[in-house]
Design a protein around this motif. Sequence first.
Motif, PDB file in Angstrom:
ATOM      1  N   LEU A  62      -6.746  14.531 -47.762  1.00  0.00           N
ATOM      2  CA  LEU A  62      -5.367  14.354 -47.312  1.00  0.00           C
ATOM      3  C   LEU A  62      -5.223  14.780 -45.853  1.00  0.00           C
ATOM      4  O   LEU A  62      -4.601  14.073 -45.046  1.00  0.00           O
ATOM      5  CB  LEU A  62      -4.435  15.183 -48.195  1.00  0.00           C
ATOM      6  CG  LEU A  62      -2.931  14.934 -48.068  1.00  0.00           C
ATOM      7  CD1 LEU A  62      -2.571  13.549 -48.569  1.00  0.00           C
ATOM      8  CD2 LEU A  62      -2.157  15.990 -48.853  1.00  0.00           C
ATOM      9  N   ASN A  63      -5.825  15.887 -45.504  1.00  0.00           N
ATOM     10  CA  ASN A  63      -5.743  16.367 -44.130  1.00  0.00           C
ATOM     11  C   ASN A  63      -6.481  15.445 -43.162  1.00  0.00           C
ATOM     12  O   ASN A  63      -6.010  15.179 -42.050  1.00  0.00           O
ATOM     13  CB  ASN A  63      -6.308  17.781 -44.034  1.00  0.00           C
ATOM     14  CG  ASN A  63      -6.129  18.378 -42.655  1.00  0.00           C
ATOM     15  OD1 ASN A  63      -5.018  18.540 -42.174  1.00  0.00           O
ATOM     16  ND2 ASN A  63      -7.236  18.704 -41.996  1.00  0.00           N
ATOM     17  N   GLU A  64      -7.633  14.921 -43.585  1.00  0.00           N
ATOM     18  CA  GLU A  64      -8.401  14.033 -42.720  1.00  0.00           C
ATOM     19  C   GLU A  64      -7.657  12.732 -42.436  1.00  0.00           C
ATOM     20  O   GLU A  64      -7.733  12.195 -41.326  1.00  0.00           O
ATOM     21  CB  GLU A  64      -9.762  13.715 -43.363  1.00  0.00           C
ATOM     22  CG  GLU A  64     -10.724  14.886 -43.387  1.00  0.00           C
ATOM     23  CD  GLU A  64     -12.009  14.565 -44.124  1.00  0.00           C
ATOM     24  OE1 GLU A  64     -12.866  15.460 -44.216  1.00  0.00           O
ATOM     25  OE2 GLU A  64     -12.158  13.423 -44.630  1.00  0.00           O
ATOM     26  N   VAL A  65      -6.946  12.211 -43.413  1.00  0.00           N
ATOM     27  CA  VAL A  65      -6.317  10.895 -43.270  1.00  0.00           C
ATOM     28  C   VAL A  65      -4.922  10.994 -42.652  1.00  0.00           C
ATOM     29  O   VAL A  65      -4.559  10.182 -41.794  1.00  0.00           O
ATOM     30  CB  VAL A  65      -6.247  10.167 -44.624  1.00  0.00           C
ATOM     31  CG1 VAL A  65      -5.554   8.806 -44.470  1.00  0.00           C
ATOM     32  CG2 VAL A  65      -7.646   9.968 -45.192  1.00  0.00           C
ATOM     33  N   VAL A  66      -4.115  11.971 -43.091  1.00  0.00           N
ATOM     34  CA  VAL A  66      -2.728  12.019 -42.619  1.00  0.00           C
ATOM     35  C   VAL A  66      -2.367  13.342 -41.944  1.00  0.00           C
ATOM     36  O   VAL A  66      -1.219  13.540 -41.546  1.00  0.00           O
ATOM     37  CB  VAL A  66      -1.740  11.740 -43.773  1.00  0.00           C
ATOM     38  CG1 VAL A  66      -2.002  10.376 -44.378  1.00  0.00           C
ATOM     39  CG2 VAL A  66      -1.792  12.827 -44.839  1.00  0.00           C
ATOM     40  N   ALA A  67      -3.328  14.258 -41.827  1.00  0.00           N
ATOM     41  CA  ALA A  67      -3.083  15.569 -41.197  1.00  0.00           C
ATOM     42  C   ALA A  67      -1.891  16.248 -41.870  1.00  0.00           C
ATOM     43  O   ALA A  67      -1.865  16.394 -43.085  1.00  0.00           O
ATOM     44  CB  ALA A  67      -2.901  15.412 -39.705  1.00  0.00           C
ATOM     45  N   GLY A  68      -0.892  16.626 -41.115  1.00  0.00           N
ATOM     46  CA  GLY A  68       0.240  17.339 -41.699  1.00  0.00           C
ATOM     47  C   GLY A  68       1.334  16.444 -42.230  1.00  0.00           C
ATOM     48  O   GLY A  68       2.413  16.927 -42.588  1.00  0.00           O
ATOM     49  N   HIS A 113     -11.135  19.285 -52.435  1.00  0.00           N
ATOM     50  CA  HIS A 113     -11.491  17.924 -52.038  1.00  0.00           C
ATOM     51  C   HIS A 113     -10.237  17.091 -51.757  1.00  0.00           C
ATOM     52  O   HIS A 113     -10.148  16.390 -50.738  1.00  0.00           O
ATOM     53  CB  HIS A 113     -12.322  17.276 -53.146  1.00  0.00           C
ATOM     54  CG  HIS A 113     -13.028  16.030 -52.722  1.00  0.00           C
ATOM     55  ND1 HIS A 113     -14.359  15.808 -52.960  1.00  0.00           N
ATOM     56  CD2 HIS A 113     -12.595  14.921 -52.074  1.00  0.00           C
ATOM     57  CE1 HIS A 113     -14.714  14.622 -52.488  1.00  0.00           C
ATOM     58  NE2 HIS A 113     -13.646  14.065 -51.954  1.00  0.00           N
ATOM     59  N   VAL A 114      -9.260  17.185 -52.658  1.00  0.00           N
ATOM     60  CA  VAL A 114      -8.032  16.408 -52.495  1.00  0.00           C
ATOM     61  C   VAL A 114      -7.339  16.774 -51.193  1.00  0.00           C
ATOM     62  O   VAL A 114      -6.946  15.890 -50.407  1.00  0.00           O
ATOM     63  CB  VAL A 114      -7.086  16.635 -53.695  1.00  0.00           C
ATOM     64  CG1 VAL A 114      -5.694  16.076 -53.408  1.00  0.00           C
ATOM     65  CG2 VAL A 114      -7.661  15.986 -54.954  1.00  0.00           C
ATOM     66  N   ARG A 115      -7.197  18.051 -50.926  1.00  0.00           N
ATOM     67  CA  ARG A 115      -6.459  18.459 -49.732  1.00  0.00           C
ATOM     68  C   ARG A 115      -7.271  18.235 -48.455  1.00  0.00           C
ATOM     69  O   ARG A 115      -6.697  17.998 -47.385  1.00  0.00           O
ATOM     70  CB  ARG A 115      -6.018  19.911 -49.874  1.00  0.00           C
ATOM     71  CG  ARG A 115      -4.940  20.056 -50.962  1.00  0.00           C
ATOM     72  CD  ARG A 115      -4.085  21.294 -50.805  1.00  0.00           C
ATOM     73  NE  ARG A 115      -2.878  21.166 -51.620  1.00  0.00           N
ATOM     74  CZ  ARG A 115      -2.683  21.745 -52.800  1.00  0.00           C
ATOM     75  NH1 ARG A 115      -3.632  22.515 -53.307  1.00  0.00           N
ATOM     76  NH2 ARG A 115      -1.560  21.556 -53.462  1.00  0.00           N
ATOM     77  N   ARG A 116      -8.604  18.263 -48.552  1.00  0.00           N
ATOM     78  CA  ARG A 116      -9.420  17.954 -47.372  1.00  0.00           C
ATOM     79  C   ARG A 116      -9.248  16.493 -46.984  1.00  0.00           C
ATOM     80  O   ARG A 116      -9.035  16.170 -45.804  1.00  0.00           O
ATOM     81  CB  ARG A 116     -10.894  18.253 -47.652  1.00  0.00           C
ATOM     82  CG  ARG A 116     -11.827  17.845 -46.501  1.00  0.00           C
ATOM     83  CD  ARG A 116     -13.249  18.274 -46.762  1.00  0.00           C
ATOM     84  NE  ARG A 116     -13.773  17.743 -48.000  1.00  0.00           N
ATOM     85  CZ  ARG A 116     -14.230  16.498 -48.159  1.00  0.00           C
ATOM     86  NH1 ARG A 116     -14.189  15.642 -47.141  1.00  0.00           N
ATOM     87  NH2 ARG A 116     -14.716  16.104 -49.322  1.00  0.00           N
ATOM     88  N   PRO A 141       3.446   5.434 -46.332  1.00  0.00           N
ATOM     89  CA  PRO A 141       3.034   4.277 -47.136  1.00  0.00           C
ATOM     90  C   PRO A 141       1.867   3.497 -46.562  1.00  0.00           C
ATOM     91  O   PRO A 141       1.025   2.995 -47.315  1.00  0.00           O
ATOM     92  CB  PRO A 141       4.309   3.428 -47.197  1.00  0.00           C
ATOM     93  CG  PRO A 141       5.410   4.429 -47.099  1.00  0.00           C
ATOM     94  CD  PRO A 141       4.905   5.465 -46.136  1.00  0.00           C
ATOM     95  N   SER A 142       1.775   3.399 -45.252  1.00  0.00           N
ATOM     96  CA  SER A 142       0.677   2.636 -44.652  1.00  0.00           C
ATOM     97  C   SER A 142      -0.676   3.285 -44.896  1.00  0.00           C
ATOM     98  O   SER A 142      -1.716   2.626 -44.769  1.00  0.00           O
ATOM     99  CB  SER A 142       0.904   2.486 -43.143  1.00  0.00           C
ATOM    100  OG  SER A 142       0.923   3.762 -42.509  1.00  0.00           O
ATOM    101  N   LYS A 143      -0.694   4.572 -45.267  1.00  0.00           N
ATOM    102  CA  LYS A 143      -1.948   5.296 -45.502  1.00  0.00           C
ATOM    103  C   LYS A 143      -2.270   5.443 -46.988  1.00  0.00           C
ATOM    104  O   LYS A 143      -3.257   6.076 -47.353  1.00  0.00           O
ATOM    105  CB  LYS A 143      -1.862   6.693 -44.865  1.00  0.00           C
ATOM    106  CG  LYS A 143      -1.615   6.697 -43.363  1.00  0.00           C
ATOM    107  CD  LYS A 143      -2.811   6.149 -42.612  1.00  0.00           C
ATOM    108  CE  LYS A 143      -2.608   6.279 -41.102  1.00  0.00           C
ATOM    109  NZ  LYS A 143      -3.760   5.743 -40.335  1.00  0.00           N
ATOM    110  N   ARG A 190      -9.819   6.125 -51.753  1.00  0.00           N
ATOM    111  CA  ARG A 190     -10.941   6.991 -51.374  1.00  0.00           C
ATOM    112  C   ARG A 190     -11.128   8.114 -52.399  1.00  0.00           C
ATOM    113  O   ARG A 190     -12.257   8.370 -52.859  1.00  0.00           O
ATOM    114  CB  ARG A 190     -10.701   7.574 -49.984  1.00  0.00           C
ATOM    115  CG  ARG A 190     -11.785   8.570 -49.562  1.00  0.00           C
ATOM    116  CD  ARG A 190     -11.569   9.059 -48.150  1.00  0.00           C
ATOM    117  NE  ARG A 190     -12.434  10.193 -47.856  1.00  0.00           N
ATOM    118  CZ  ARG A 190     -12.444  10.855 -46.706  1.00  0.00           C
ATOM    119  NH1 ARG A 190     -11.617  10.476 -45.734  1.00  0.00           N
ATOM    120  NH2 ARG A 190     -13.249  11.886 -46.536  1.00  0.00           N
ATOM    121  N   LEU A 191     -10.038   8.801 -52.762  1.00  0.00           N
ATOM    122  CA  LEU A 191     -10.163   9.895 -53.713  1.00  0.00           C
ATOM    123  C   LEU A 191     -10.590   9.412 -55.091  1.00  0.00           C
ATOM    124  O   LEU A 191     -11.439  10.030 -55.748  1.00  0.00           O
ATOM    125  CB  LEU A 191      -8.837  10.649 -53.813  1.00  0.00           C
ATOM    126  CG  LEU A 191      -8.504  11.574 -52.641  1.00  0.00           C
ATOM    127  CD1 LEU A 191      -7.070  12.069 -52.734  1.00  0.00           C
ATOM    128  CD2 LEU A 191      -9.473  12.756 -52.592  1.00  0.00           C
TER     129      LEU A 191
END
Length: 410
Positions: free
Chosen positions: A351-357, A346-349, A305-307, A314-315
């Motif tokens: 997502l990975n940059e902000v919250v990783a796994g 783009h969506v998954r990139r 939730p904090s992210k 951003r998206l």
Amino acid sequence: MPETWKPKDAADVASAVGDALSAGKSLELIGGGSRRGFGRPVEADVVLDLSALTEVLTYQPEELILAVAPGARLAEIEAMLGERGQQLAFEPPDFGPLWGLPAGRGTIGGLVMTGRGGPRRLSAGGPRDHCLGVKGVNGFGEAFAAGGRVVKNVTGFDLTKLITGSFGTLCAATELTLKVLPAASDAATLVLVGLSDEAAMSVMSKALGSSAQVSSAAHLPADIARASSVPEIVGQSAAVTLLRLEGVRPSVTARVAHLADTLQALGPQALLGREQSVALWKEIADAAWFAGGGDTVVWKLSVPPSKGAAVGARLAGELSGRCYYDWGGGGIWLELPGADDAHAAHVRRVLNEVVAGDGHATLMRAPDAVRGTEDVFQPLAPALAALTRRVQQQFDPQGIFNPGRMYGGL
């Protein structure tokens, strides 16, 4: 066009599965057909239509137990429960309009097999937490029963949790037993007006962790709030942060007053009564603002939730879309312009940059051609993919049930 088989009862289902095995045919399992747009398109030899299995097999209000056949319409079951002051506490959404279909067509079988709950997810859990038992036919053509018709039933491995959310890839269900709960006699929603997405994430976290017993928290940016059907929300002409409290009236009144006082320094507030709250939270559950379709695609993201704001805003900004936040900021509904890949890369990139796994993205709506080539669900790590394959082999070694519905090759 594949042929359609329409069994009349559980024995017919077993016979149909046996016939499919003997003939080497695969089966697409459907009930009302309202969720065919969810997941990857299924290419099967036969459609196994379970819509004739509609019986309410057991309803024991005093024991909080409901057992129904998979073709029972969700709207009818909810009306029946409502007459006894009870509910499916996980607040099942109706996504039919999201896929351009009429509301009210969904079945209990589709609800359990797709495993999606609504805004009360953080406080009440999802379908997996409320499904007590499953009867069905496995990929060997054998009838089986898992779980039972009692609330406390934890003997052995909990197959019901495995089957719930499996999108019909493990078995053809013939009976589902659910836990029901008393419906709250009153509800109110405290509305905080004009908060930024980032500020809303912090406020929702604080409220959910407070003694006010907030059952749901969501944030609607201004463009979403203006499209609501609830006049009190449209009239704010600004972003709104929503905190729902439920229970008996004296308790709700006292808790709302305490929470409003605690948060008064954050700016303007409004209060929705029970009727307006019900309407608003149904919009949130059903992703009503994205209904109808057109050329847009819809994603549902799950993040810490904090992210939430860091991912959603951003998206939406980078891809000219719009979003809103459920589950205290951890559930992001995102509508984007159409694209050949539904913007999956783009969506998954991001997502990975902000919250990783620590997050995942599900493609909730896209054309069949896109859902057939892109990953609808978060790609599985190799170890998890191997485990998923082994589980399916145990239930359906020939892969006759909904082949490819969740992942290619499964």
